[in-house]
Design an enzyme around this catalytic site. Structure first.
Site, mmCIF file in Angstrom:
data_model
loop_
_atom_site.group_PDB
_atom_site.id
_atom_site.type_symbol
_atom_site.label_atom_id
_atom_site.label_comp_id
_atom_site.label_asym_id
_atom_site.label_seq_id
_atom_site.Cartn_x
_atom_site.Cartn_y
_atom_site.Cartn_z
ATOM 1 N N LEU A 86 0.847 -1.194 0.000
ATOM 2 C CA LEU A 86 0.000 0.000 0.000
ATOM 3 C C LEU A 86 0.888 1.252 0.000
ATOM 4 C CD1 LEU A 86 -3.053 0.513 0.051
ATOM 5 C CD2 LEU A 86 -2.876 0.812 2.523
ATOM 6 N N HIS A 103 -3.438 -3.144 -12.976
ATOM 7 C CA HIS A 103 -4.113 -4.257 -12.311
ATOM 8 C C HIS A 103 -4.539 -5.263 -13.383
ATOM 9 C CE1 HIS A 103 -6.215 -6.219 -9.054
ATOM 10 N NE2 HIS A 103 -7.227 -6.405 -9.882
#
Ligand code: GAR
Length: 190
Positions: A86, A103
């Site tokens: 993150l 992604h």
């Protein structure tokens, strides 16, 4: 010249594509590759192309050191190419709307914590989707929730497996990711 830092946690095949692509372009360069794991191949490629390769753990001290290195190298944009951590507020504040992720599915479906690599393709097959693809998006403080920049699609055949889907998606990534980043970054006002 726009200077890019590429962050990786895995094999780094997308980072390698980007390094080669940008080394032949005007107006954009990869100035830093950060890897949260040792990566001999990427390190060697960086050395060959004269790009700084930096490996360190992803802990609080090293995050500060990495941001300092980005500032020292005058990095303008950060690209996450298979980076599974993150991004902290300190990076988001320093690079507002200038951190991009890839992604391996069509967000907003099949995203979030724990959704990376083969986990994504297995979930897509289990959900009996008829298509998948890649999503290139801005990064915010939550996994895979930043504004979508572009998506590229691939159809899923009746006998598709997570492995064959992974190969199809990888082809899309290698074909479109670096060009999409280059076009976006070069055309940005700052
Ligand atoms: C890529 O398929 C990328 O889309 C994925 O990790 C792989 C890295 O491959 N990213 C995610 O799953 C992020 N949630 P690479 O290391 O060979 O470029």
């Amino acid at each position: 010249m726009r200077k890019i830092a590429v962050f990786i946690s895995g094999e780094g095949s997308n980072a390698a594509k980007m390094l080669r692509n940008f080394s032949e372009r005007d107006g954009i360069e990869v100035a830093l590759v950060y890897s949260s794991k040792p990566n001999k191949n990427l390190k060697a490629l960086c050395e060959q192309l004269g790009v700084v390769f930096h490996y360190s753990l992803w802990n609080e001290t090293e995050k500060i050191n990495l941001l300092d290195l980005c500032i020292k190298l005058s990095i303008d944009w950060v690209v996450l190419a298979g980076f599974l951590k993150l991004i902290p507020e300190s990076f988001l504040a320093h690079f507002p709307n200038k951190i991009i992720n890839i992604h391996p599915a069509l967000l907003p479906k099949f995203g979030g914590k724990g959704m990376y690599g083969m986990h994504v393709h297995i979930a897509v097959i289990q959900a009996e989707e008829v298509e998948s693809g890649i999503t290139i998006h801005y990064v915010n403080g939550a996994y895979d929730e930043g504004q979508i920049i572009r998506q590229f699609r691939v159809s899923i055949s009746d006998n598709e497996t997570s492995e064959t889907l992974s190969t199809k998606v990888r082809v899309l990534e290698h074909k479109y990711f670096s060009d999409t980043v280059a076009e976006l970054v070069i055309s940005a006002k700052n």
